[in-house]
Design an enzyme around this catalytic site. Structure first.
Site, PDB file in Angstrom:
ATOM      1  N   ARG A  70       4.457   4.297 -10.518  1.00  0.00           N
ATOM      2  CA  ARG A  70       3.686   5.536 -10.606  1.00  0.00           C
ATOM      3  C   ARG A  70       3.557   5.909 -12.080  1.00  0.00           C
ATOM      4  O   ARG A  70       4.452   5.605 -12.884  1.00  0.00           O
ATOM      5  CB  ARG A  70       4.395   6.674  -9.864  1.00  0.00           C
ATOM      6  CG  ARG A  70       4.374   6.555  -8.346  1.00  0.00           C
ATOM      7  CD  ARG A  70       2.987   6.846  -7.789  1.00  0.00           C
ATOM      8  NE  ARG A  70       2.912   6.794  -6.340  1.00  0.00           N
ATOM      9  CZ  ARG A  70       2.478   5.761  -5.625  1.00  0.00           C
ATOM     10  NH1 ARG A  70       2.077   4.649  -6.218  1.00  0.00           N
ATOM     11  NH2 ARG A  70       2.421   5.826  -4.303  1.00  0.00           N
ATOM     12  N   HIS A 112      -5.409   2.037 -10.100  1.00  0.00           N
ATOM     13  CA  HIS A 112      -4.492   2.183  -8.950  1.00  0.00           C
ATOM     14  C   HIS A 112      -4.989   1.359  -7.749  1.00  0.00           C
ATOM     15  O   HIS A 112      -5.273   1.892  -6.678  1.00  0.00           O
ATOM     16  CB  HIS A 112      -4.341   3.659  -8.556  1.00  0.00           C
ATOM     17  CG  HIS A 112      -3.113   3.902  -7.722  1.00  0.00           C
ATOM     18  ND1 HIS A 112      -2.359   5.032  -7.803  1.00  0.00           N
ATOM     19  CD2 HIS A 112      -2.508   3.141  -6.770  1.00  0.00           C
ATOM     20  CE1 HIS A 112      -1.349   4.960  -6.941  1.00  0.00           C
ATOM     21  NE2 HIS A 112      -1.413   3.822  -6.305  1.00  0.00           N
TER      22      HIS A 112
HETATM   23  P1  NDP Z   1      11.298   0.594  -1.428  1.00  0.00           P
HETATM   24  O1  NDP Z   1      11.780   1.937  -1.025  1.00  0.00           O
HETATM   25  O2  NDP Z   1      11.288  -0.501  -0.425  1.00  0.00           O
HETATM   26  O3  NDP Z   1      12.181   0.065  -2.653  1.00  0.00           O
HETATM   27  C1  NDP Z   1      12.526   0.867  -3.717  1.00  0.00           C
HETATM   28  C2  NDP Z   1      13.480   0.129  -4.634  1.00  0.00           C
HETATM   29  O4  NDP Z   1      13.716   0.928  -5.781  1.00  0.00           O
HETATM   30  C3  NDP Z   1      14.849  -0.121  -3.979  1.00  0.00           C
HETATM   31  O5  NDP Z   1      15.332  -1.383  -4.351  1.00  0.00           O
HETATM   32  C4  NDP Z   1      15.711   0.973  -4.583  1.00  0.00           C
HETATM   33  O6  NDP Z   1      17.087   0.644  -4.684  1.00  0.00           O
HETATM   34  C5  NDP Z   1      15.111   1.080  -5.967  1.00  0.00           C
HETATM   35  N1  NDP Z   1      15.423   2.376  -6.561  1.00  0.00           N
HETATM   36  C6  NDP Z   1      15.073   3.610  -6.126  1.00  0.00           C
HETATM   37  N2  NDP Z   1      15.598   4.557  -6.931  1.00  0.00           N
HETATM   38  C7  NDP Z   1      16.294   3.901  -7.874  1.00  0.00           C
HETATM   39  C8  NDP Z   1      17.072   4.325  -8.994  1.00  0.00           C
HETATM   40  N3  NDP Z   1      17.248   5.615  -9.276  1.00  0.00           N
HETATM   41  N4  NDP Z   1      17.653   3.381  -9.753  1.00  0.00           N
HETATM   42  C9  NDP Z   1      17.508   2.069  -9.446  1.00  0.00           C
HETATM   43  N5  NDP Z   1      16.785   1.594  -8.406  1.00  0.00           N
HETATM   44  C10 NDP Z   1      16.180   2.518  -7.635  1.00  0.00           C
HETATM   45  O7  NDP Z   1       9.875   0.797  -2.058  1.00  0.00           O
HETATM   46  P2  NDP Z   1       8.638  -0.217  -2.074  1.00  0.00           P
HETATM   47  O8  NDP Z   1       9.100  -1.513  -2.620  1.00  0.00           O
HETATM   48  O9  NDP Z   1       7.956  -0.212  -0.755  1.00  0.00           O
HETATM   49  O10 NDP Z   1       7.632   0.517  -3.078  1.00  0.00           O
HETATM   50  C11 NDP Z   1       8.005   0.841  -4.393  1.00  0.00           C
HETATM   51  C12 NDP Z   1       6.945   1.709  -5.043  1.00  0.00           C
HETATM   52  O11 NDP Z   1       5.793   0.946  -5.352  1.00  0.00           O
HETATM   53  C13 NDP Z   1       6.373   2.839  -4.193  1.00  0.00           C
HETATM   54  O12 NDP Z   1       7.258   3.933  -4.105  1.00  0.00           O
HETATM   55  C14 NDP Z   1       5.110   3.177  -4.945  1.00  0.00           C
HETATM   56  O13 NDP Z   1       5.399   4.098  -5.975  1.00  0.00           O
HETATM   57  C15 NDP Z   1       4.730   1.846  -5.589  1.00  0.00           C
HETATM   58  N6  NDP Z   1       3.502   1.319  -4.987  1.00  0.00           N
HETATM   59  C16 NDP Z   1       2.404   1.175  -5.798  1.00  0.00           C
HETATM   60  C17 NDP Z   1       1.233   0.678  -5.305  1.00  0.00           C
HETATM   61  C18 NDP Z   1       0.068   0.460  -6.192  1.00  0.00           C
HETATM   62  O14 NDP Z   1      -1.023   0.137  -5.698  1.00  0.00           O
HETATM   63  N7  NDP Z   1       0.206   0.591  -7.500  1.00  0.00           N
HETATM   64  C19 NDP Z   1       1.097   0.303  -3.893  1.00  0.00           C
HETATM   65  C20 NDP Z   1       2.298   0.465  -3.134  1.00  0.00           C
HETATM   66  C21 NDP Z   1       3.447   0.976  -3.672  1.00  0.00           C
HETATM   67  P3  NDP Z   1      17.988   0.344  -3.376  1.00  0.00           P
HETATM   68  O15 NDP Z   1      17.497  -0.985  -2.878  1.00  0.00           O
HETATM   69  O16 NDP Z   1      19.337   0.269  -3.897  1.00  0.00           O
HETATM   70  O17 NDP Z   1      17.720   1.453  -2.424  1.00  0.00           O
HETATM   71  C1  OXD Z   2       0.820   3.368  -2.084  1.00  0.00           C
HETATM   72  C2  OXD Z   2      -0.126   3.203  -3.192  1.00  0.00           C
HETATM   73  O1  OXD Z   2       1.843   4.043  -2.264  1.00  0.00           O
HETATM   74  O2  OXD Z   2      -1.256   2.717  -2.964  1.00  0.00           O
HETATM   75  O3  OXD Z   2       0.569   2.795  -1.010  1.00  0.00           O
HETATM   76  O4  OXD Z   2       0.210   3.523  -4.322  1.00  0.00           O
END
Ligand code: NDP
Ligand code: OXD
Length: 308
Positions: free
Chosen positions: A223, A271
């Site tokens: 983000r 995005h």
């Molecule tokens: P998940 O919830 O599956 O994974 C999040 C990961 O981040 C986990 O491994 C988690 O750790 C880690 N994490 C969260 N907080 C912290 C922290 N404070 N310190 C260290 N690690 C942390 O999310 P997704 O993989 O599904 O998606 C990730 C992000 O990708 C979304 O939230 C969104 O913002 C972004 N996204 C962007 C898109 C785009 O088009 N640009 C599309 C889709 C998503 P743990 O495993 O230990 O819980």
């Molecule tokens: C999502 C994105 O969160 O598109 O799915 O960023």
């Protein structure tokens, strides 16, 4: 049982057909069709208004139509409403394609070739073997792990970082604040794929980015709020960072005068790294509603306490 859908109309048309054919027990309505707000049990939305949420007094679950849930103001959601992010193969496939494309763009010097072309310079960039290029992914969730698995066949030296400890084949995994510096020190290319939470806002700042090896590059697909823009611009200008590929910004879209537009070492996309795919997302949502109705754990339920 009724589901209210308030997102993209085109996707809504596809979802309506799939719900009618495959889940006739779930009534699919749009805001125009909603007769009794109190009868709405489920809401599928990107960013519902506070007024709408206040009217849905019987709401049991709010399903994000995307993977992210940072757009919701959790403080304003009634505590009994369960919050669920979208987990479906289309989002994963899009992110894998984008992240691999971005890593290869940086690895093979396409940012430099773009600059050289604009200056009419024929300037080959020295080839670095993939094994000598260290790629690190911040966030080892469904997307981070899928990206690492897709990068593995290229032979890059891979590492990852997350809150809790993970094991991913062929990846050196780091966990928590105590191992963050070690992780950053081994990323020639850093990919940000953590969710935006109170803990991760501004995580890409001078303090962290300057711990990357000199000449490192950044890919932000998380983000815009993860990035402290001025810190990154200074590090690019100082040569500590060599390039950035940014799919997310704050705000979106960027204002026309924003410095990112014309920076020669920044590649911007609007995005689009991944997008929810209508058919697979409808089926993922139906499966989750059925799990909820059966009292089973849903895929992607958000912990309000953790914030993701
Ligand atoms: P998940 O919830 O599956 O994974 C999040 C990961 O981040 C986990 O491994 C988690 O750790 C880690 N994490 C969260 N907080 C912290 C922290 N404070 N310190 C260290 N690690 C942390 O999310 P997704 O993989 O599904 O998606 C990730 C992000 O990708 C979304 O939230 C969104 O913002 C972004 N996204 C962007 C898109 C785009 O088009 N640009 C599309 C889709 C998503 P743990 O495993 O230990 O819980
Ligand atoms: C999502 C994105 O969160 O598109 O799915 O960023």
């Amino acid at each position: 049982m009724t589901l209210l859908y308030t997102s993209d109309p085109e996707r809504g048309r596809i979802w309506r057909e799939i719900f009618a054919a495959e889940a006739p027990e779930i009534a699919f309505v749009t805001p125009e069709e909603m007769r009794d707000p109190a009868a709405i049990r489920y809401l599928a939305a990107w960013d519902p208004s506070r007024e709408l949420l206040e009217r849905l007094t019987g709401l049991q679950a709010l399903f994000s139509v995307g993977a992210g849930i940072d757009q919701f103001d959790m403080g304003k959601l009634p505590p009994q409403v369960r919050l669920v992010r979208m987990i479906e193969p289309g989002i994963v496939e899009g992110m894998v394609e984008y992240a691999c494309g971005a890593v290869l763009t940086l690895h093979r010097g396409f940012i430099d070739y773009g600059i050289a072309q604009r200056e009419h310079r024929w300037a080959p960039v020295k080839l670095v073997p993939a094994a000598a290029r260290r790629v690190g992914v911040m966030g080892l969730g469904q997307l981070g792990q899928a990206v690492l698995n897709a990068l593995r066949p290229f032979g890059f030296t891979l590492s990852g970082w997350s809150r809790s400890r993970h094991e991913v084949e062929g990846v050196t995994c780091h966990a928590g604040a105590a191992e963050m510096d070690a992780f950053l020190g081994r990323c020639d290319i850093l990919i940000c794929l953590v969710p935006l939470t109170a803990e991760t806002r501004g995580i890409l700042c001078r303090d962290t980015l300057s711990k990357l090896p000199r000449g490192a590059a950044l890919i932000n697909v998380g983000r815009g709020g993860h990035l402290v823009e001025q810190d990154m611009l200074s590090l690019l200008d100082e040569g500590h960072l060599s390039a950035a590929i940014l799919d997310v910004t704050e705000p979106e879209p960027l204002p026309p005068t924003h410095p990112f537009w014309d920076h020669p070492r920044i590649m911007l996309t609007p995005h689009v790294a991944s997008m929810t795919r209508a058919d697979s997302a409808a089926r993922a949502l139906i499966a989750n509603i059925r799990r909820l109705e059966a009292g089973e754990a849903m895929m992607g339920e958000v912990s309000r306490q953790r914030g993701y």
